[in-house]
Design an enzyme around this catalytic site. Structure first.
Site, PDB file in Angstrom:
ATOM      1  N   PRO A  48      41.505   4.014  17.970  1.00 30.02           N
ATOM      2  CA  PRO A  48      40.739   3.912  19.221  1.00 30.02           C
ATOM      3  C   PRO A  48      41.037   2.618  19.959  1.00 30.02           C
ATOM      4  O   PRO A  48      41.377   1.611  19.336  1.00 30.02           O
ATOM      5  CB  PRO A  48      39.273   3.937  18.741  1.00 30.02           C
ATOM      6  CG  PRO A  48      39.311   3.483  17.323  1.00 30.02           C
ATOM      7  CD  PRO A  48      40.651   3.914  16.778  1.00 30.02           C
ATOM      8  N   CYS A  50      40.967 -18.340   4.083  1.00 32.46           N
ATOM      9  CA  CYS A  50      39.605 -18.818   3.848  1.00 32.46           C
ATOM     10  C   CYS A  50      39.165 -19.648   5.051  1.00 32.46           C
ATOM     11  O   CYS A  50      39.894 -20.528   5.504  1.00 32.46           O
ATOM     12  CB  CYS A  50      39.571 -19.672   2.587  1.00 32.46           C
ATOM     13  SG  CYS A  50      38.010 -20.553   2.383  1.00 32.46           S
ATOM     14  N   ASN A 100      49.523   2.833  32.775  1.00 34.07           N
ATOM     15  CA  ASN A 100      48.158   2.823  32.237  1.00 34.07           C
ATOM     16  C   ASN A 100      47.374   3.994  32.820  1.00 34.07           C
ATOM     17  O   ASN A 100      47.734   4.537  33.856  1.00 34.07           O
ATOM     18  CB  ASN A 100      47.469   1.502  32.630  1.00 34.07           C
ATOM     19  CG  ASN A 100      46.424   1.053  31.634  1.00 34.07           C
ATOM     20  OD1 ASN A 100      46.640   1.124  30.433  1.00 34.07           O
ATOM     21  ND2 ASN A 100      45.281   0.599  32.123  1.00 34.07           N
ATOM     22  N   CYS A 144      38.587 -22.090  -3.284  1.00 32.27           N
ATOM     23  CA  CYS A 144      37.439 -23.012  -3.193  1.00 32.27           C
ATOM     24  C   CYS A 144      36.137 -22.349  -3.643  1.00 32.27           C
ATOM     25  O   CYS A 144      35.131 -23.032  -3.831  1.00 32.27           O
ATOM     26  CB  CYS A 144      37.288 -23.554  -1.776  1.00 32.27           C
ATOM     27  SG  CYS A 144      36.687 -22.353  -0.558  1.00 32.27           S
ATOM     28  N   HIS A 151      47.130 -11.579  19.230  1.00 28.76           N
ATOM     29  CA  HIS A 151      45.809 -11.606  18.603  1.00 28.76           C
ATOM     30  C   HIS A 151      45.915 -11.462  17.087  1.00 28.76           C
ATOM     31  O   HIS A 151      44.987 -11.008  16.427  1.00 28.76           O
ATOM     32  CB  HIS A 151      44.904 -10.523  19.207  1.00 28.76           C
ATOM     33  CG  HIS A 151      44.580 -10.772  20.657  1.00 28.76           C
ATOM     34  ND1 HIS A 151      44.050  -9.813  21.492  1.00 28.76           N
ATOM     35  CD2 HIS A 151      44.722 -11.892  21.416  1.00 28.76           C
ATOM     36  CE1 HIS A 151      43.890 -10.342  22.706  1.00 28.76           C
ATOM     37  NE2 HIS A 151      44.288 -11.587  22.689  1.00 28.76           N
ATOM     38  N   ASN A 155      47.841  -5.956  20.041  1.00 25.50           N
ATOM     39  CA  ASN A 155      47.432  -5.062  18.955  1.00 25.50           C
ATOM     40  C   ASN A 155      47.637  -5.692  17.584  1.00 25.50           C
ATOM     41  O   ASN A 155      48.583  -6.446  17.367  1.00 25.50           O
ATOM     42  CB  ASN A 155      48.198  -3.743  19.054  1.00 25.50           C
ATOM     43  CG  ASN A 155      47.908  -3.028  20.361  1.00 25.50           C
ATOM     44  OD1 ASN A 155      46.954  -3.382  21.060  1.00 25.50           O
ATOM     45  ND2 ASN A 155      48.711  -2.045  20.704  1.00 25.50           N
ATOM     46  N   ASP A 171      47.709  -3.663  14.865  1.00 24.60           N
ATOM     47  CA  ASP A 171      48.044  -2.540  13.984  1.00 24.60           C
ATOM     48  C   ASP A 171      49.475  -2.601  13.438  1.00 24.60           C
ATOM     49  O   ASP A 171      49.860  -1.764  12.619  1.00 24.60           O
ATOM     50  CB  ASP A 171      47.810  -1.203  14.713  1.00 24.60           C
ATOM     51  CG  ASP A 171      48.558  -1.101  16.040  1.00 24.60           C
ATOM     52  OD1 ASP A 171      49.676  -1.638  16.144  1.00 24.60           O
ATOM     53  OD2 ASP A 171      48.014  -0.477  16.981  1.00 24.60           O
TER      54      ASP A 171
HETATM   55  P1  OAD Z   1      41.165  -1.956  26.107  1.00 25.10           P
HETATM   56  O1  OAD Z   1      40.429  -0.920  25.365  1.00 25.10           O
HETATM   57  O2  OAD Z   1      40.383  -3.009  26.799  1.00 25.10           O
HETATM   58  O3  OAD Z   1      42.089  -1.285  27.219  1.00 25.10           O
HETATM   59  C1  OAD Z   1      42.916  -0.196  26.930  1.00 25.10           C
HETATM   60  C2  OAD Z   1      43.507   0.305  28.238  1.00 25.10           C
HETATM   61  O4  OAD Z   1      44.461   1.316  27.939  1.00 25.10           O
HETATM   62  C3  OAD Z   1      42.469   0.931  29.168  1.00 25.10           C
HETATM   63  O5  OAD Z   1      42.780   0.542  30.493  1.00 25.10           O
HETATM   64  C4  OAD Z   1      42.682   2.446  28.976  1.00 25.10           C
HETATM   65  O6  OAD Z   1      42.406   3.183  30.148  1.00 25.10           O
HETATM   66  C5  OAD Z   1      44.153   2.501  28.656  1.00 25.10           C
HETATM   67  N1  OAD Z   1      44.564   3.604  27.781  1.00 25.10           N
HETATM   68  C6  OAD Z   1      44.001   4.066  26.663  1.00 25.10           C
HETATM   69  N2  OAD Z   1      44.734   5.025  26.079  1.00 25.10           N
HETATM   70  C7  OAD Z   1      45.834   5.169  26.873  1.00 25.10           C
HETATM   71  C8  OAD Z   1      46.995   6.011  26.831  1.00 25.10           C
HETATM   72  N3  OAD Z   1      47.202   6.874  25.840  1.00 25.10           N
HETATM   73  N4  OAD Z   1      47.893   5.883  27.828  1.00 25.10           N
HETATM   74  C9  OAD Z   1      47.712   5.005  28.848  1.00 25.10           C
HETATM   75  N5  OAD Z   1      46.654   4.186  28.937  1.00 25.10           N
HETATM   76  C10 OAD Z   1      45.725   4.259  27.964  1.00 25.10           C
HETATM   77  O7  OAD Z   1      42.232  -2.587  25.080  1.00 25.10           O
HETATM   78  P2  OAD Z   1      43.067  -3.932  25.234  1.00 25.10           P
HETATM   79  O8  OAD Z   1      43.390  -4.196  26.655  1.00 25.10           O
HETATM   80  O9  OAD Z   1      44.166  -3.885  24.267  1.00 25.10           O
HETATM   81  O10 OAD Z   1      40.879  -8.532  21.314  1.00 25.10           O
HETATM   82  O11 OAD Z   1      41.991  -5.001  24.750  1.00 25.10           O
HETATM   83  C11 OAD Z   1      42.334  -6.351  24.713  1.00 25.10           C
HETATM   84  C12 OAD Z   1      41.604  -7.073  23.625  1.00 25.10           C
HETATM   85  O12 OAD Z   1      40.207  -6.823  23.703  1.00 25.10           O
HETATM   86  C13 OAD Z   1      41.944  -6.630  22.220  1.00 25.10           C
HETATM   87  O13 OAD Z   1      43.141  -7.194  21.736  1.00 25.10           O
HETATM   88  C14 OAD Z   1      40.776  -7.113  21.436  1.00 25.10           C
HETATM   89  C15 OAD Z   1      39.658  -6.727  22.361  1.00 25.10           C
HETATM   90  O14 OAD Z   1      38.545  -7.528  22.305  1.00 25.10           O
HETATM   91  C16 OAD Z   1      40.266  -9.178  20.324  1.00 25.10           C
HETATM   92  O15 OAD Z   1      39.578  -8.622  19.519  1.00 25.10           O
HETATM   93  C17 OAD Z   1      40.502 -10.659  20.329  1.00 25.10           C
END
Ligand code: OAD
Length: 278
Positions: free
Chosen positions: A38, A139, A228, A166, A131, A112, A114
């Site tokens: 997700p 630790c 996107n 520790c 990230h 990501n 992953d």
């Molecule tokens: P988001 O969930 O904020 O954004 C994902 C984007 O991808 C959204 O604009 C969706 O519309 C789009 N999307 C989803 N599935 C798609 C698909 N199959 N094809 C095209 N677009 C799709 O995720 P990130 O931008 O990665 O950080 O979030 C950034 C950071 O926020 C993460 O690295 C994490 C989170 O907090 C930390 O935890 C530090």
């Protein structure tokens, strides 16, 4: 529209003609949703919409370092779902690898954790995991590195891992939490954005700093393509509203569809499908 800028066709032509030789990729959770992981912010399916059971003060608290020090349980419960085990890279991941094989990938900056970029065959020196990832754990008290097998067992069991060195500190996977510094590698490769000749941003909402503003480091008129499900107007000027002629292209839709179209336009569809099915 007189100011409208480039399109995915323009970008394909840049690659096909050999003009784009130093391509930067920036990506986020959207490139892995097709692998069953997700994203964070999509309404309904995003992780931040599905955390009610953890009773958090606000959704991002699950990745907040101060919150984690007091309450590590919610993160460890969620980690079961995030820990990379059965996930397979997507077509988009293999396209990034294909750019590398063609020797025209400068760097892939991913948010990501992953590690699917690695699994798809991208070498370490081409990836900036901005990230962090689950590959290492530390630790929080003495910074000793924790045994990855023990951390994995803890993630899938009930235990919250304590430091075996520790004996007091909490062990945390080296994924970057809010309130923590980004990995050194992020800062080491920042200049790539100044030298690149094309930027492709895929599957991210660009809501998190400092990652998001990297798109602004790419100087005009270098073309920037966003693939996107939704446009992002904070950083891109697709219609040429703020500049005389836009340099920003947008493909609206699923990234694997956009990438397939891009590969077809370049003439790489067979090579890409071949890589993908390996
Ligand atoms: P988001 O969930 O904020 O954004 C994902 C984007 O991808 C959204 O604009 C969706 O519309 C789009 N999307 C989803 N599935 C798609 C698909 N199959 N094809 C095209 N677009 C799709 O995720 P990130 O931008 O990665 O950080 O979030 C950034 C950071 O926020 C993460 O690295 C994490 C989170 O907090 C930390 O935890 C530090």
């Amino acid at each position: 529209d007189k100011n409208a800028g480039p399109t995915i066709e323009t970008v394909a032509e840049l690659i096909k003609s050999g003009k784009a030789k130093k391509i930067m990729i920036m990506c986020g959770a959207g490139i892995s949703t097709a692998a069953g992981i997700p994203d964070f912010r999509s309404p309904g399916t995003g992780i931040y919409n599905n955390l009610r059971k953890y009773n958090l003060p606000y959704p991002e608290a699950i990745f907040d370092i101060d919150y984690f020090k007091e309450n590590p349980e919610p993160f460890y419960a969620l980690a079961k779902e995030l820990y990379p085990t059965k996930f397979k890279p997507t077509l988009t991941h293999y396209f990034i690898t294909l750019l590398h094989r063609k020797n025209i990938l400068l760097r892939c900056f991913t948010q990501n954790i992953d590690t699917l970029e690695r699994i798809a065959g991208l070498p370490d020196d081409k990836i900036v995991e901005a990230h962090g990832s689950f590959a290492r754990s530390e630790c929080l008290h003495c910074y000793a590195e924790a045994d990855p097998d023990r951390v994995r067992e803890a993630v899938f069991g009930e235990e919250i891992p304590k430091c075996s060195s520790c004996k007091v500190g909490l062990v945390k996977p080296c994924i970057t939490f809010f309130g923590e510094c980004l990995p050194v590698k992020f800062f080491e490769y920042l200049d790539d954005f100044l030298y690149c000749d094309l930027l492709i941003v895929i599957g991210t909402s660009l809501q998190v700093q400092p990652f998001a503003s990297l798109v602004d480091r790419v100087e005009s008129p270098t073309i920037r393509l966003l693939i996107n499900r939704e446009p992002i107007y904070e950083y891109f000027d697709f219609e040429g509203i703020y500049s005389e002629i836009s340099r920003d292209a947008f493909y609206k839709g699923d990234c694997d569809d956009g990438i397939r179209k891009l590969a077809e336009l370049i003439g790489w569809q067979d090579e890409l499908e071949e890589l993908y099915t390996i």
